[in-house]
Design an enzyme around this catalytic site. Structure first.
Site, mmCIF file in Angstrom:
data_model
loop_
_atom_site.group_PDB
_atom_site.id
_atom_site.type_symbol
_atom_site.label_atom_id
_atom_site.label_comp_id
_atom_site.label_asym_id
_atom_site.label_seq_id
_atom_site.Cartn_x
_atom_site.Cartn_y
_atom_site.Cartn_z
ATOM 1 N N ARG A 121 -14.527 9.190 1.243
ATOM 2 C CA ARG A 121 -13.608 10.243 1.490
ATOM 3 C C ARG A 121 -13.834 10.676 3.011
ATOM 4 N NH1 ARG A 121 -13.705 16.016 1.070
ATOM 5 N NH2 ARG A 121 -11.858 16.960 0.046
ATOM 6 N N LYS A 177 -21.031 16.103 6.541
ATOM 7 C CA LYS A 177 -21.702 16.710 5.783
ATOM 8 C C LYS A 177 -22.910 17.131 6.615
ATOM 9 C CE LYS A 177 -19.614 16.402 1.288
ATOM 10 N NZ LYS A 177 -19.606 15.991 -0.018
#
Length: 301
Positions: free
Chosen positions: A265, A225
């Site tokens: 994740r 991210k």
């Protein structure tokens, strides 16, 4: 809580004796991370099986990008992308999660063999989602969400990010419970990168204990991210591209595992699979008589 890990157990799923690893399969042409690489049923199933071989405990299949500014796909297209991949992986014995904001996609994916619904909107995007989840009895990930990442929603404003995310997640969990989803089938997710800046994401990672205090297993989804790019770039440099953030992702996975996360994740599984197993071994070494060894053949690599 699981006697061995204290991370919480999700009814209907295996009880892993450590932080679980959720591998990501994006069946999309426009994911921020790996868009287009697995945009084919055969390739996507093969990729999911490869993630399991590298140490993933479950695989999250999604057919719609949630990156900032992404255009939503229609229902028929999402179904076409997701359901065959779910069916193919489930047929191979893989524990499959479906990443969707649509109740119809969740329902058909569950019918095809998915065992967990991972809705980044926490049931807010589709009013039919909670009734579907409640009726099927599927475990459900409730993520912190302030709307689709368009316009002002891309950049969230917080006076105290940790307190506000915890409070908003608590309210959402209460709504999901009121909708009939069993408490032992709820997972919470702080929604890193969703309507949050780098400082908000880092604050949430620094206070995962506050999120765990909500009383439900915790999923941490930091993989590749934007905030990791900001950290790696430093004050003056350009952020590295998404696929060059996997070492940083594995570092977050180790920290999350140490903090008691139920699962992480990730897109690149191998390093994270090793990281969570090392974290478990260290955890075991803190306990008198605890076994600092591995918990599966994967750990013997």
């Amino acid at each position: 809580m699981s006697k061995q890990s204290g991370r919480g157990r999700v009814a209907g799923l295996p009880d892993w004796d450590r932080c679980a690893v959720m591998g990501v399969v994006n069946v999309t042409p426009d994911s921020f991370s790996d868009g287009g690489r697995w945009f084919d049923t055969t390739a996507a199933v093969k990729h999911g099986l490869g993630l399991v071989a590298e140490g993933a405990d479950l695989v999250d299949v999604g057919g719609e990008s949630t990156r900032p500014g992404a255009t939503r796909v229609d229902e028929a297209e999402e179904l076409k992308r997701v359901v065959p991949v779910v069916r193919g992986l489930a047929a191979e014995g893989v524990v499959v999660s479906v990443d969707t904001m649509r109740a119809s996609v969740a329902a058909q994916a569950l019918a095809a063999g998915a065992r967990l619904v991972n809705d980044v909107s926490g049931g807010l995007a589709d009013p039919a989602m909670i009734p579907v989840v409640a009726e099927t009895g599927a475990p459900f990930v409730v993520m912190h969400w302030r709307g689709f990442l368009q316009g002002d929603a891309v950049h969230g404003a917080y006076a105290d990010a940790v307190a506000e995310v915890v409070d908003e997640l608590h309210a959402r969990v209460e709504a999901v419970l009121a909708g009939g989803v069993a408490p032992d089938r709820i997972v919470v997710d702080p929604g890193l990168g969703f309507s949050k800046e780098a400082e908000h994401d880092l604050a949430l990672l620094a206070h995962l204990d506050r999120l765990r205090a909500l009383g439900h297993p915790l999923l941490v989804a930091a993989s590749r991210k934007r905030f990791l790019g900001r950290v790696l770039a430093g004050p003056e440099g350009a952020p590295p591209p998404a696929r060059e953030r996997d070492a940083a992702t594995a570092a977050v996975s180790a920290l999350a595992a140490q903090a008691g996360a139920w699962a992480v994740r990730v897109h690149e599984v191998r390093a994270t699979a090793d990281a969570v197993r090392v974290a478990r071994a260290v955890e075991g070494a803190r306990t008198p008589g605890g076994a600092p060894g591995t918990d599966s053949a994967e750990g013997a690599r």
